[in-house]
Structures are given as C-alpha cells and as structure tokens.
Design an enzyme around this catalytic site. Structure first.
Site, mmCIF file in Angstrom:
data_model
loop_
_atom_site.group_PDB
_atom_site.id
_atom_site.type_symbol
_atom_site.label_atom_id
_atom_site.label_comp_id
_atom_site.label_asym_id
_atom_site.label_seq_id
_atom_site.Cartn_x
_atom_site.Cartn_y
_atom_site.Cartn_z
ATOM 1 N N ALA A 15 12.200 -10.253 6.493
ATOM 2 C CA ALA A 15 12.925 -10.118 7.764
ATOM 3 C C ALA A 15 12.533 -8.833 8.493
ATOM 4 C CB ALA A 15 14.438 -10.136 7.503
ATOM 5 N N TYR A 43 9.386 -10.508 -1.895
ATOM 6 C CA TYR A 43 8.188 -10.472 -2.731
ATOM 7 C C TYR A 43 8.320 -11.435 -3.922
ATOM 8 C CZ TYR A 43 4.479 -8.405 -5.655
ATOM 9 O OH TYR A 43 3.357 -8.208 -6.426
ATOM 10 N N LEU A 44 9.570 -11.603 -4.400
ATOM 11 C CA LEU A 44 9.794 -12.403 -5.611
ATOM 12 C C LEU A 44 9.799 -13.905 -5.354
ATOM 13 C CD1 LEU A 44 12.744 -10.409 -7.235
ATOM 14 C CD2 LEU A 44 10.317 -10.274 -7.800
ATOM 15 N N GLY A 47 9.103 -20.465 -4.909
ATOM 16 C CA GLY A 47 9.000 -21.879 -4.528
ATOM 17 C C GLY A 47 8.265 -22.109 -3.227
ATOM 18 N N GLU A 111 11.892 -29.714 -3.257
ATOM 19 C CA GLU A 111 12.880 -29.005 -4.057
ATOM 20 C C GLU A 111 14.214 -29.708 -3.899
ATOM 21 O OE1 GLU A 111 11.262 -24.542 -4.538
ATOM 22 O OE2 GLU A 111 12.286 -24.879 -2.664
ATOM 23 N N HIS A 225 21.885 -19.492 -9.004
ATOM 24 C CA HIS A 225 20.720 -20.367 -9.221
ATOM 25 C C HIS A 225 20.830 -20.979 -10.618
ATOM 26 C CE1 HIS A 225 16.658 -21.853 -9.549
ATOM 27 N NE2 HIS A 225 16.451 -21.551 -8.283
ATOM 28 N N ARG A 267 22.123 -26.770 -5.683
ATOM 29 C CA ARG A 267 22.164 -25.745 -6.731
ATOM 30 C C ARG A 267 23.543 -25.526 -7.319
ATOM 31 N NH1 ARG A 267 18.012 -21.272 -4.152
ATOM 32 N NH2 ARG A 267 16.198 -22.555 -4.601
ATOM 33 N N HIS A 328 21.927 -15.378 -7.371
ATOM 34 C CA HIS A 328 20.591 -15.506 -6.781
ATOM 35 C C HIS A 328 20.560 -15.153 -5.300
ATOM 36 C CE1 HIS A 328 16.556 -17.006 -6.338
ATOM 37 N NE2 HIS A 328 16.931 -17.916 -5.451
ATOM 38 N N ARG A 363 23.136 -22.649 0.154
ATOM 39 C CA ARG A 363 21.805 -22.670 0.790
ATOM 40 C C ARG A 363 20.927 -23.782 0.225
ATOM 41 N NH1 ARG A 363 16.675 -19.985 -0.538
ATOM 42 N NH2 ARG A 363 17.643 -18.994 -2.339
ATOM 43 N N SER A 368 15.723 -19.735 2.955
ATOM 44 C CA SER A 368 16.075 -18.343 3.271
ATOM 45 C C SER A 368 14.913 -17.566 3.862
ATOM 46 C CB SER A 368 16.646 -17.626 2.054
ATOM 47 O OG SER A 368 15.821 -17.813 0.960
HETATM 48 C C1 LIG Z 1 13.440 -14.545 -7.656
HETATM 49 C C2 LIG Z 1 13.681 -15.053 -6.275
HETATM 50 C C3 LIG Z 1 13.005 -16.173 -5.821
HETATM 51 C C4 LIG Z 1 13.223 -16.646 -4.529
HETATM 52 N N1 LIG Z 1 12.513 -17.732 -4.080
HETATM 53 C C5 LIG Z 1 12.663 -18.129 -2.797
HETATM 54 C C6 LIG Z 1 11.850 -19.172 -2.260
HETATM 55 O O1 LIG Z 1 10.994 -19.709 -2.938
HETATM 56 N N2 LIG Z 1 12.050 -19.520 -0.960
HETATM 57 C C7 LIG Z 1 12.993 -18.914 -0.163
HETATM 58 O O2 LIG Z 1 13.121 -19.286 1.008
HETATM 59 N N3 LIG Z 1 13.746 -17.914 -0.649
HETATM 60 C C8 LIG Z 1 13.605 -17.505 -1.932
HETATM 61 N N4 LIG Z 1 14.371 -16.477 -2.398
HETATM 62 C C9 LIG Z 1 15.300 -15.800 -1.489
HETATM 63 C C10 LIG Z 1 14.516 -14.925 -0.542
HETATM 64 O O3 LIG Z 1 13.446 -14.306 -1.209
HETATM 65 C C11 LIG Z 1 15.394 -13.845 0.087
HETATM 66 O O4 LIG Z 1 16.588 -14.355 0.519
HETATM 67 C C12 LIG Z 1 14.710 -13.281 1.300
HETATM 68 O O5 LIG Z 1 13.415 -12.907 0.968
HETATM 69 C C13 LIG Z 1 15.474 -12.101 1.838
HETATM 70 O O6 LIG Z 1 14.625 -11.392 2.696
HETATM 71 P P1 LIG Z 1 15.158 -10.081 3.381
HETATM 72 O O7 LIG Z 1 14.009 -9.553 4.163
HETATM 73 O O8 LIG Z 1 16.416 -10.366 4.072
HETATM 74 O O9 LIG Z 1 15.531 -9.115 2.157
HETATM 75 P P2 LIG Z 1 14.642 -8.489 0.998
HETATM 76 O O10 LIG Z 1 13.321 -9.141 0.912
HETATM 77 O O11 LIG Z 1 15.460 -8.440 -0.229
HETATM 78 O O12 LIG Z 1 14.407 -7.009 1.512
HETATM 79 C C14 LIG Z 1 15.464 -6.083 1.579
HETATM 80 C C15 LIG Z 1 14.869 -4.717 1.885
HETATM 81 O O13 LIG Z 1 15.893 -3.813 2.256
HETATM 82 C C16 LIG Z 1 15.706 -2.591 1.563
HETATM 83 N N5 LIG Z 1 16.988 -1.898 1.490
HETATM 84 C C17 LIG Z 1 18.156 -2.313 0.948
HETATM 85 N N6 LIG Z 1 19.115 -1.401 1.145
HETATM 86 C C18 LIG Z 1 18.543 -0.376 1.824
HETATM 87 C C19 LIG Z 1 19.005 0.869 2.313
HETATM 88 N N7 LIG Z 1 20.270 1.274 2.155
HETATM 89 N N8 LIG Z 1 18.129 1.686 2.956
HETATM 90 C C20 LIG Z 1 16.838 1.333 3.114
HETATM 91 N N9 LIG Z 1 16.344 0.164 2.673
HETATM 92 C C21 LIG Z 1 17.186 -0.690 2.042
HETATM 93 C C22 LIG Z 1 15.139 -3.032 0.221
HETATM 94 O O14 LIG Z 1 14.540 -1.950 -0.457
HETATM 95 C C23 LIG Z 1 14.141 -4.082 0.715
HETATM 96 O O15 LIG Z 1 12.984 -3.475 1.213
HETATM 97 C C24 LIG Z 1 14.162 -15.996 -3.690
HETATM 98 C C25 LIG Z 1 14.842 -14.871 -4.159
HETATM 99 C C26 LIG Z 1 14.607 -14.397 -5.433
HETATM 100 C C27 LIG Z 1 15.352 -13.191 -5.896
#
Ligand SMILES: Cc1cc2nc3c(=O)[nH]c(=O)nc-3n(C[C@H](O)[C@H](O)[C@H](O)COP(=O)(O)OP(=O)(O)OC[C@H]3O[C@@H](n4cnc5c(N)ncnc54)[C@H](O)[C@@H]3O)c2cc1C
Length: 433
Positions: A15, A43-44, A47, A111, A225, A267, A328, A363, A368
C-alpha cells in the site's frame, strides 16, 4: 528535528510503496518504515492477487467477495475493487512483476470461496516479487526519500486537520511536516502469540487513530487463517501454508486420515472446523495432504513452501503437513471512503490498516493485496489533484504532544488494551510474539 515534505507515507508494504509511485513526480515524498523496507506482510504474501478475469467475471467476483464477507461489505467499495483490478495488475506488470504464465497468457489459480480460477501469482512468492519490483521502482524515483528504522509515534495536527507526523529514528525525534499523511502501517498480527504476520506489525496506526479521535470500524473482525504450519514452540511468526495448496487439491485430514471439511469453504468456516476437530481428537493440529500430486509439480509450484517445510523436517511431496489456525488478517481498521480518506482532513489510510469495507466480516482470499493497490492508487490520484490547493499548515503551530514516547511502547499498549476489549472468544492469545 523538523523536516518538510509534501506527502508523508508510513509503511513500505504494497500500500505505501504503490501510493508513493502513483504520486506526481514533482511532489517531495517521504516514505518511512519502522523496520527494514522488506519487513512487511506484503513481502510474505504467497498465494497471489485476485483479479476479474474479464468484464463477464465482474459480477461473479463481486458476489464471491460479498458472500465470503457475509454480505457485511461496502458494496460500492467491492465494485470499485473488481472494476479496477485489471488495470492495477497491468501496472504491476509494467513495474516488472513477472506473474506466472502458461502459453504466454497469465496463469490463474483458485483459492477458497472463489468460484473460478482468478488469482495471478508468482509461484508461491507473489508478495516477495511484487514488493521487490515496487521497491526497485521507488529507489529509481528521485522525488521519493526512504527512511528505514523510523517509527511513527503520532501525527501532527491542527484541530482535525493532519499536517504531518512525529517519528523516532535511533532515539531521535523527527517532526515531519507535510501537506498530506498516508498511513499504510499494516495490520495487528504482532499483537498475537499465534500469527502468520511479522511481529513488528503491531497495530500502531489503529492506536494513533484511537488517540486522535479518528474514526475506526469493525475492530473485532479479525481473520484466522486455517493452515499455519504447526510447531510446538514457534520462534516468532507462524509459517503460512498458502490457501493455494488447498486450491490445488490439498486435503485436510484428522489423525485417522479422514477428511472432515470441504477445504475450499471460506476461511472462518474451515478454521472453525479445524478447531473443532483438534478438540475432538485431542490434537493441537490436523494434517494437510498434497502428497498425491507429482513431486516435481509440487516443488515447481510451491518452491517456498517446499523449502521452508523441509527446513522444519517435513517433505511436502511425501509427508502430511501439520497445520493449525493462526491470526492472519485484520478486516477492520481506520474507517475510509472510496478514496482512502479518513475522518481527519488530509489524512489517508490504505491497505490493512484501513477499513474500506471491501472485506465485510471475512476477507476473500487474495483480495487484500488487491485492496492495497486499488485504494492506495485512488488516494494518490486524489492527492495529485488537490495538493496544489492545500496550504502548508505549519504556519500555525501544530498540537505537539508534551512527552513523545521515544521508546515506542505506548501505541502497542493502547492497541493491546483495545483489542482485548473487542476480541471476545478468539482462540489466539493476545500477547507479544
Ligand atoms: C504470510 C502471509 C501471506 C499472505 N498472503 C496473501 C496473498 O497471497 N494474497 C493477498 O492478497 N494477501 C495476502 N496476505 C495479506 C497481505 O499480505 C497484507 O494484508 C497486505 O500485504 C498488507 O499490506 P500493507 O501495505 O497494508 O501492510 P504491510 O505490507 O504489512 O506493511 C506495513 C508497513 O508499515 C510499517 N509500519 C508499521 N507500523 C509502523 C510505524 N509505527 N512507523 C513506521 N512504519 C510502520 C511496517 O514496518 C511495514 O513496512 C498475506 C499475509 C501474510 C502475513
């Protein structure tokens, strides 16, 4: 120390980085993350990312998402998600993401609770490939500065207008003045003992919203999950066995080798059935069996899962994988509109920290990352078109908290306190991992 930017983005997940890349290149953008850039749940992701196959699939995609979400979704948000899915996947391809293909076309997998194959993926390492491509592009952009190891502890505001953030880097406090702030700080998994998330993702955005009277929504909608790898004493996060393994035919079996659930149900339903089965059989896990697929196929299709399980002593081509449910994903979050605007002026929230209403009460798999992309781009577009009309508010002194918490403990405590109140009967304990 005071620093000045046009836009402050918090979080280097999908995001945050995608928002930064969709901002005008004449804007001065600061992207901060409390950890290293790659330490994010994006990064993790294994799917993949859901995408409407074509115009004819739009209604079905919307319906599948609503059904999984128990019809508590924001229907308009779901329609936006489906309609804008393809253009965002195409944008990722332009940034260099190499999704798996067959005969030259994108390869789609399936899925749980999707009625057709509509998930694009990079083997079982979609998140890694996507975030690496985004980060490469971020580093190329001269208008974007990245501060790693920089934790947002609060926002700067004048009344109900946001005008920056307060962050701590190596014990030093930074007052970051900006016209807009975009929170992309992810979910809450780090608050749980059993979670598939990075321990550092601890609901800071939610705590900051609560402290500042910013509207939040559905805080009790926490996704468990069904299939995290079971270990007696996990060290940190639990390793996820992607839903795609069940999508490709994997069967859930109990200790008597009997199937007890349709593996492709939503799920929450599958997790509940596993918890029940564990209780019935007095076992802390059930089995996930994919051994009937050719070994060469499994190693090629799930290289990351194959390698990680092998490290833990399980050869997925020959052994049943021990799995158990784990926290999850967080469907609730900071309440936002269709352009990711929060209830505070000039403050946006995108990705898992936000609640667009897309996911309703549960979800749908692979929605996501798509949500993170679709709504962060919408936020960026709105910022692009309105920023020229925003005066920097630092002419007026923002309300600065008297004692900024440079040890960064307070937000975590606020989040834990709140989630303890709302969590009810969830099985995962709310303690530090
Ligand atoms: C193991 C796993 C597998 C998944 N597989 C899938 C999939 O296959 N398909 C799918 O759609 N979704 C999947 N998801 C869900 C999806 O990855 C996440 O919901 C989505 O990537 C969230 O993106 P984001 O950018 O909102 O947050 P994130 O990618 O979690 O990034 C959050 C960022 O905020 C930073 N941060 C947090 N707090 C602070 C702070 N106070 N100050 C500064 N920085 C901060 C963190 O360090 C990080 O850089 C999976 C999740 C997991 C855990």
């Amino acid at each position: 120390m005071n620093v000045y930017f046009d836009v402050l983005i918090v979080g280097t997940g999908a995001a945050g980085m995608y928002a930064a890349l969709n901002l005008r290149q004449d804007l001065k953008v600061l992207l901060i993350t409390k950890a290293e850039a790659a330490e994010c749940n994006s990064y993790l992701a294994q799917g993949g990312i859901a995408v409407a196959r074509d115009e004819n699939d739009l209604d079905s995609f919307v319906e599948d998402t609503l059904k999984a979400g128990k019809y508590e979704n924001n229907v308009e948000a779901v329609k936006v998600l489906a309609r804008e899915s393809r253009e965002n996947i195409n944008q990722l391809i332009r940034y260099g993401v190499e999704f798996d293909r067959e005969h030259g076309d994108l390869q789609y997998t399936r899925e749980g609770a999707h009625r057709i194959n509509r998930i694009v993926h990079c083997k079982d390492q979609t998140g890694k490939k996507v975030t690496e491509a985004l980060y490469k592009e971020v580093k190329r952009r001269r208008n974007i500065t990245v501060f790693e190891g920089t934790c947002l502890i609060d926002i700067l505001r004048v009344g109900n207008t946001c005008c920056g953030g307060i962050a701590v880097k190596n014990g030093e406090v930074f007052f970051i003045h900006s016209k807009f702030v975009l929170l992309a700080s992810g979910g809450i998994g780090g608050l749980f003992k059993n979670s598939t998330n990075y321990c550092s993702v601890t609901g800071d955005g939610i705590a900051i919203a609560l402290k500042n009277g910013i509207k939040v929504k559905n805080l009790n909608y926490i996704q468990i999950h069904p299939t995290a790898f079971y270990e007696e004493a996990p060290n940190g996060r639990r390793f996820l066995i992607s839903e795609a393994v069940r999508g490709e035919g994997g069967k859930l079996i109990n200790k008597n080798k009997e199937r007890f659930v349709d593996e492709l149900l939503p799920r929450d339903v599958v997790s509940k059935k596993i918890f029940e089965e564990e209780e019935k059989t007095h076992m802390p896990y059930v089995g996930l069996d994919i051994t009937f697929k050719p070994a060469a196929y499994l190693v090629k299709r799930f290289p990351g899962i194959y390698r990680e399980c092998l490290k833990k002593g399980v050869d997925i081509t020959r052994n049943v994988i021990p799995v158990t449910p784990a926290q999850h994903y967080f469907m609730g979050g900071i309440e936002v509109d269709l352009y990711a605007q929060t209830s505070m002026k000039n403050l946006f929230a995108c990705g898992e920290v936000s609640c667009t209403g897309v996911h309703g009460a549960n979800r749908l798999a692979s929605n996501s990352l798509l949500e993170a992309l679709v709504f962060s781009r919408r936020a960026a577009k709105l910022i692009n078109s309105t920023i020229d009309f925003v005066n920097r508010l630092d002419a007026k002194a923002p309300d600065i908290p008297l004692n900024p918490d440079i040890e960064q403990k307070r937000n975590r405590e606020i989040a834990i306190q709140k989630f303890k109140e709302v969590i009810g009967g969830l099985k995962s304990e709310l303690v530090s991992c």
